[in-house]
Design a protein around this motif. Structure first.
Motif, PDB file in Angstrom:
ATOM      1  N   ILE A  52       0.972  -1.213   0.164  1.00  0.00           N
ATOM      2  CA  ILE A  52      -0.043  -0.040  -0.076  1.00  0.00           C
ATOM      3  C   ILE A  52       0.837   1.343  -0.007  1.00  0.00           C
ATOM      4  O   ILE A  52       0.491   2.087  -0.646  1.00  0.00           O
ATOM      5  CB  ILE A  52      -0.829  -0.112   1.191  1.00  0.00           C
ATOM      6  N   LEU A  53       1.927   1.338   1.151  1.00  0.00           N
ATOM      7  CA  LEU A  53       2.774   2.421   0.863  1.00  0.00           C
ATOM      8  C   LEU A  53       3.557   2.746  -0.551  1.00  0.00           C
ATOM      9  O   LEU A  53       3.630   3.773  -1.084  1.00  0.00           O
ATOM     10  CB  LEU A  53       3.993   2.295   1.841  1.00  0.00           C
ATOM     11  N   LEU A  54       3.956   1.678  -1.171  1.00  0.00           N
ATOM     12  CA  LEU A  54       4.719   2.052  -2.488  1.00  0.00           C
ATOM     13  C   LEU A  54       3.589   2.164  -3.380  1.00  0.00           C
ATOM     14  O   LEU A  54       3.851   2.809  -4.478  1.00  0.00           O
ATOM     15  CB  LEU A  54       5.522   0.493  -2.744  1.00  0.00           C
ATOM     16  N   SER A  58       4.202   7.003  -1.056  1.00  0.00           N
ATOM     17  CA  SER A  58       4.375   7.307   0.185  1.00  0.00           C
ATOM     18  C   SER A  58       5.616   8.399   0.176  1.00  0.00           C
ATOM     19  O   SER A  58       6.562   7.825  -0.285  1.00  0.00           O
ATOM     20  CB  SER A  58       4.289   6.418   1.494  1.00  0.00           C
ATOM     21  N   PRO A  59       5.333   9.586   0.500  1.00  0.00           N
ATOM     22  CA  PRO A  59       6.843  10.464   0.350  1.00  0.00           C
ATOM     23  C   PRO A  59       7.788   9.820   1.393  1.00  0.00           C
ATOM     24  O   PRO A  59       9.008  10.302   1.438  1.00  0.00           O
ATOM     25  CB  PRO A  59       6.122  11.730   0.848  1.00  0.00           C
ATOM     26  N   HIS A  60       7.413   9.025   2.323  1.00  0.00           N
ATOM     27  CA  HIS A  60       8.283   8.663   3.283  1.00  0.00           C
ATOM     28  C   HIS A  60       9.334   7.410   2.820  1.00  0.00           C
ATOM     29  O   HIS A  60      10.270   7.039   3.427  1.00  0.00           O
ATOM     30  CB  HIS A  60       7.580   8.227   4.589  1.00  0.00           C
ATOM     31  N   GLN A 151      -0.957   5.959   6.267  1.00  0.00           N
ATOM     32  CA  GLN A 151      -0.390   6.861   7.168  1.00  0.00           C
ATOM     33  C   GLN A 151       0.908   6.484   7.884  1.00  0.00           C
ATOM     34  O   GLN A 151       0.933   5.259   8.450  1.00  0.00           O
ATOM     35  CB  GLN A 151      -1.446   7.473   8.007  1.00  0.00           C
ATOM     36  N   VAL A 152       1.611   7.275   8.212  1.00  0.00           N
ATOM     37  CA  VAL A 152       3.013   6.948   8.814  1.00  0.00           C
ATOM     38  C   VAL A 152       3.026   7.938  10.309  1.00  0.00           C
ATOM     39  O   VAL A 152       2.672   8.724  10.334  1.00  0.00           O
ATOM     40  CB  VAL A 152       4.266   7.500   7.805  1.00  0.00           C
ATOM     41  N   THR A 153       3.711   7.043  11.050  1.00  0.00           N
ATOM     42  CA  THR A 153       3.862   7.645  12.454  1.00  0.00           C
ATOM     43  C   THR A 153       4.557   9.165  12.326  1.00  0.00           C
ATOM     44  O   THR A 153       5.512   9.080  11.639  1.00  0.00           O
ATOM     45  CB  THR A 153       4.829   6.752  13.430  1.00  0.00           C
ATOM     46  N   THR A 261      -7.755  11.961  -1.041  1.00  0.00           N
ATOM     47  CA  THR A 261      -6.935  13.216  -0.804  1.00  0.00           C
ATOM     48  C   THR A 261      -5.834  13.248   0.082  1.00  0.00           C
ATOM     49  O   THR A 261      -5.137  14.093   0.372  1.00  0.00           O
ATOM     50  CB  THR A 261      -8.214  14.206  -0.226  1.00  0.00           C
ATOM     51  N   VAL A 262      -5.642  11.832   0.608  1.00  0.00           N
ATOM     52  CA  VAL A 262      -4.611  11.555   1.490  1.00  0.00           C
ATOM     53  C   VAL A 262      -3.212  11.544   0.381  1.00  0.00           C
ATOM     54  O   VAL A 262      -2.238  12.044   1.130  1.00  0.00           O
ATOM     55  CB  VAL A 262      -4.576   9.996   2.199  1.00  0.00           C
ATOM     56  N   LEU A 263      -3.409  11.251  -0.784  1.00  0.00           N
ATOM     57  CA  LEU A 263      -2.172  11.209  -1.697  1.00  0.00           C
ATOM     58  C   LEU A 263      -1.748  12.629  -1.900  1.00  0.00           C
ATOM     59  O   LEU A 263      -2.542  13.700  -2.100  1.00  0.00           O
ATOM     60  CB  LEU A 263      -2.373  10.543  -3.075  1.00  0.00           C
ATOM     61  N   PRO A 264      -0.375  12.788  -1.799  1.00  0.00           N
ATOM     62  CA  PRO A 264       0.013  14.135  -2.102  1.00  0.00           C
ATOM     63  C   PRO A 264      -0.141  14.835  -3.585  1.00  0.00           C
ATOM     64  O   PRO A 264      -0.084  16.179  -3.890  1.00  0.00           O
ATOM     65  CB  PRO A 264       1.578  13.961  -1.685  1.00  0.00           C
TER      66      PRO A 264
END
Length: 274
Positions: A52-54, A58-60, A151-153, A261-264
């Motif tokens: 999911i992150l990839l 995710s910017p992180h 979402q990331v910590t 909208t969570v996506l940058p």
């Protein structure tokens, strides 16, 4: 001794002879499907979160690969970071697995008795219909789970399942729970269909050509031959990998739309569409 596939032609009649036996069969199917789904998804939860992150870039973690991300998540978020969103997954996967498991048998019987379709196409159609039924029934939970897992910590938008639910209702309305449903259903048809079709075909061929090497007597009926446990797992893995590869591009589209909208770079996607 007969194979499980051959015995299945007589088992429905036997099950239907007693309402008590029939009710017990469906309860057992529901529980078995749900528990199997929960165990399977918990086992692969770390890889699923990385996916999911990839997929959402995710910017992180977007600059990392799969194995690098698996190593980076515990360092940044702790070991439980690999299981972020797994609670929502468990809430979803039990009804999903159970509905799919039960619906497959129901559609298989319907297609065989009412429509007169049997053989390989029978499993393909029943698997596709069962997968789509399960997706439609549990899709809002999949959207909630995807947003929690993304979402990331240190960069949280939501505090939990209830918070995601309230946020979507308030900002996006009910349609927000069904973002990406179209590519999901389009992808689910080949995924579920090919999965059941491939597994059923491998099982039938194995029990037909190598009954002593691959099969064992069923614990419920010694006259019925079923696959050995490790062979069953192998067939399931091959079937799942084949089906997932075929439908993966649509899975990426689904995730991008679910995250909304969570996506940058969410302005690049037609997020208002299903």
């Amino acid at each position: 001794m007969t194979s499980e596939a051959a015995a299945s032609s007589t088992s429905p009649a036997t099950a239907s002879s007693s309402p008590t036996n029939r009710d017990y069969y469906w309860i057992r199917s529901f529980v078995a499907g749900g528990v199997a789904g929960c165990c399977a998804k918990t086992t692969i939860a770390p890889l699923d979160r990385v996916k999911i992150l990839l997929q959402g870039q995710s910017p992180h973690y977007r600059h990392l690969g799969v194995f690098s991300t698996i190593a980076a998540v515990p360092k940044k978020e702790g070991i439980l970071g690999l299981y972020k969103g797994n609670g929502a997954m468990m809430v979803r996967i039990f009804p999903y697995g159970a509905i799919q498991f039960m619906a497959f048998d129901k559609y298989k019987t319907l297609l065989n008795k009412k429509v007169g379709i049997s053989g390989h196409i029978h499993r393909l159609m029943a698997g596709s219909m069962a997968g789509m039924t399960a997706v439609i029934c549990t899709y809002p939970l999949d959207v909630i789970r995807a947003r929690l897992a993304f979402q990331v910590t240190g960069d949280h938008r939501y505090s939990g399942i209830a918070d995601v639910f309230r946020s979507i209702i308030h900002k996006e309305g009910m349609r927000g729970f069904y973002r990406g449903l179209s590519p999901t259903l389009i992808g689910m048809a080949p995924y579920a269909g090919l999965s059941f079709f491939t597994f059923g075909t491998l099982k039938s061929l194995g029990l037909k050509h190598f009954p002593e090497q691959l099969g064992r007597p069923s614990s419920d009926n010694p006259d019925v031959l079923v696959l050995k446990t490790h062979i069953n797992l192998l067939c399931g893995g091959v079937a799942g990998a084949f089906a997932q590869t075929a439908s993966y591009p649509l899975d990426v589209a689904r995730r991008r739309m679910q995250l909304g909208t969570v996506l940058p770079d969410s302005d690049k996607y037609h997020l208002s569409r299903l």
